[in-house]
Enzyme design. Structure first.
Site, PDB file in Angstrom:
ATOM      1  N   LYS A  53      -7.118   2.993  -2.904  1.00 26.65           N
ATOM      2  CA  LYS A  53      -7.577   3.155  -1.721  1.00 26.65           C
ATOM      3  C   LYS A  53      -7.922   4.428  -1.197  1.00 26.65           C
ATOM      4  O   LYS A  53      -7.306   5.432  -1.829  1.00 26.65           O
ATOM      5  CB  LYS A  53      -6.353   2.635  -0.947  1.00 26.65           C
ATOM      6  CG  LYS A  53      -6.709   2.609   0.745  1.00 26.65           C
ATOM      7  CD  LYS A  53      -5.463   1.780   1.077  1.00 26.65           C
ATOM      8  CE  LYS A  53      -5.402   1.985   2.826  1.00 26.65           C
ATOM      9  NZ  LYS A  53      -4.070   1.502   3.468  1.00 26.65           N
TER      10      LYS A  53
ATOM     11  N   LYS B  65     -10.549   0.078  -1.901  1.00 27.70           N
ATOM     12  CA  LYS B  65     -10.469  -0.079  -0.484  1.00 27.70           C
ATOM     13  C   LYS B  65     -10.767   1.209   0.164  1.00 27.70           C
ATOM     14  O   LYS B  65      -9.753   2.129   0.094  1.00 27.70           O
ATOM     15  CB  LYS B  65      -9.249  -0.608  -0.128  1.00 27.70           C
ATOM     16  CG  LYS B  65      -8.719  -0.857   1.406  1.00 27.70           C
ATOM     17  CD  LYS B  65      -7.228  -1.226   1.467  1.00 27.70           C
ATOM     18  CE  LYS B  65      -6.932  -1.349   2.883  1.00 27.70           C
ATOM     19  NZ  LYS B  65      -5.650  -1.674   3.111  1.00 27.70           N
TER      20      LYS B  65
ATOM     21  N   ASP C   8       0.806  -1.097  -0.058  1.00 26.66           N
ATOM     22  CA  ASP C   8       0.069  -0.044   0.072  1.00 26.66           C
ATOM     23  C   ASP C   8       0.944   1.272   0.097  1.00 26.66           C
ATOM     24  O   ASP C   8       1.349   1.350   0.925  1.00 26.66           O
ATOM     25  CB  ASP C   8      -0.964   0.060   1.278  1.00 26.66           C
ATOM     26  CG  ASP C   8      -2.116  -1.274   1.133  1.00 26.66           C
ATOM     27  OD1 ASP C   8      -1.681  -2.046   0.932  1.00 26.66           O
ATOM     28  OD2 ASP C   8      -2.973  -0.980   1.740  1.00 26.66           O
TER      29      ASP C   8
END
Length: 294
Positions: free
Chosen positions: A203, A239, A140
């Protein structure tokens, strides 16, 4: 500034009218939220959690104990699916890899100068490569928001592409930090740039320093994912993270994903929830009594 990056974003038909986004989100939730408030959906959402510890106090001992709880969950609740992944700082990838016994739970690491993305590109590449070497299945990173807001989109995209290369087999999630981007227009542009640069997931937020996930950001991002899929045939995951803590929060995001993207995305390969508090709240609602497992 005319270049291929700005041109690509300009070709998008995703709405950038903030008021329209707000009213669409309100309509979707009013029409569909209630039908998704059931135990089957809650079990699915639990199985989408990236169970996260990102604290200054994390240590090999605390991360090992955190991982052991995920191992223990399988033994104590064999009737329930486990979380999707454990998310930690990159220096703990090897700790989790050593301790984790549950094969279906992935290891995710934040990387690339998380949470600010403010360090040398060479450091971001090295950190990412070391995390993957240590056992990370997923990385991430945070999109370089400073360069994005300056309009230097080529630099933003080159960096994401380089970090994607550094991930090798691992999936790359690109965090847009929607609380810093603020507008639907910025969120749309960042989503498109991240996907075209190699993101496997987009995300919302780091949960550090800016407002976390919002349903409005989720709506715009999911619309971008849908448009990208229609243009390229590639399914990109979504996400929400940062402040997603209650069962109702999770169901609201599920409702947006289901309505905008459809059932194909209702799989933890394409839908995740970044959370540290959500797991116990979902478990309590699934089992009908207060649970403090994690």
């Amino acid at each position: 500034m005319a270049d291929k990056y700005h041109d690509t974003v300009a070709q998008s038909n995703v709405t950038i009218d903030d008021e329209k986004v707000k009213s669409e989100v309100a309509r979707i939730l009013a029409d569909h939220m209630e039908e998704n408030r059931n135990v089957d959906v809650m079990k699915f959402l639990f199985n989408c959690i990236d169970l996260t510890t990102l604290n200054a106090t994390d240590s090999p001992q605390s991360v090992a104990a955190f991982t052991e709880r995920v191992n223990a969950f399988e033994a104590e609740h064999p009737e329930l699916p486990n979380v999707a992944a454990i998310c930690v700082y990159p220096n703990f990838a090897q700790v989790v890899r050593t301790v984790l016994d549950v094969t279906e739970v992935n290891i995710a690491c934040v990387s690339g100068g998380f949470p600010s993305s403010q360090t040398f590109p060479e450091v971001k590449v090295a950190e990412t490569a070391l995390a993957v070497e240590g056992g990370a299945d997923e990385i991430d990173i945070v999109l370089n928001i400073g360069n994005f807001l300056d309009g230097d989109w080529e630099e933003v995209c080159d960096e994401i592409a380089e970090l994607k290369h550094s991930c090798r087999h691992a999936h790359l999630k690109v965090i847009l930090e929607t609380g810093a981007l603020k507008t639907a227009e910025n969120i749309r542009a960042a989503s498109i740039l991240a996907m075209y640069s190699g993101a496997d997931f987009i995300k919302t937020s780091t949960g550090k320093g800016y407002d976390g996930a919002s349903l409005e950001a989720a709506y715009v991002m999911c619309q971008c994912i849908k448009e990208y899929f229609e243009k390229t045939g590639n399914m990109i995951g979504f996400k929400p993270a940062g402040g997603v803590s209650t069962t109702d929060d999770a169901i609201a995001y599920y409702t947006i994903v289901k309505h905008v993207l459809g059932d194909k995305w209702l799989d933890n390969e394409y839908f995740r929830l970044g959370a540290s508090r959500l797991a116990n709240n979902l478990l309590s609602d699934i089992l009908g009594q207060p649970i403090k497992f994690f």
